[in-house]
Scaffold this motif. Sequence first.
Motif: not given
Length: 181
Positions: A124-128, A134-138, A141-144, A149-150
Amino acid sequence: LPCNILGLLEYLNGAPAPLAGTAVNAFLACWTALIIYRFVRDNGVEVPIAMRVMLLVFFGPSFLYHTSDTYKDGLNAFLVISSVVSAMRLAQQFSPGRLAALGASLFLLWFVRHYMVFMCLAPLALGFLGIGKASLLRRTAASLMLVVLVVAAIYSGSAESAVSYAEHTYAYATDANTLQY
């Protein structure tokens, strides 16, 4: 979830219906094999090789064993494969439909075998995050979102609760010889 599905089948049948439960498991096993076939084909593998992969999975001894009864292993296999494949497809190309399929698979998996959801979190994390596409923005955003969540899981105590619940389930559902070992 599996008990409710079997209960619904018995209610619709008007009597116990073990063959209906077996039919549902057989249907889910076929659907799982088709998900694997489609995923392999979508990644550029030729039809004969993709067919061999699907047949290898479908007629593998462990897959046949786990999808041959009427309880929850066939449903579990379907939901895990569906979750992992949805996450991998999401990594290739983001779409709301793939995200919805992933969310539904994980939600239903929680009611079959809750601890398997945690196994599916890495895909799931790799998917996001997206793998190289993926673009830098994606990615940002996914990392943030993952960091939030953690941190939320740590400070809310839900991570400790999930571990405690998993330990309790393991201790309750495991026989004495295995626990002693």
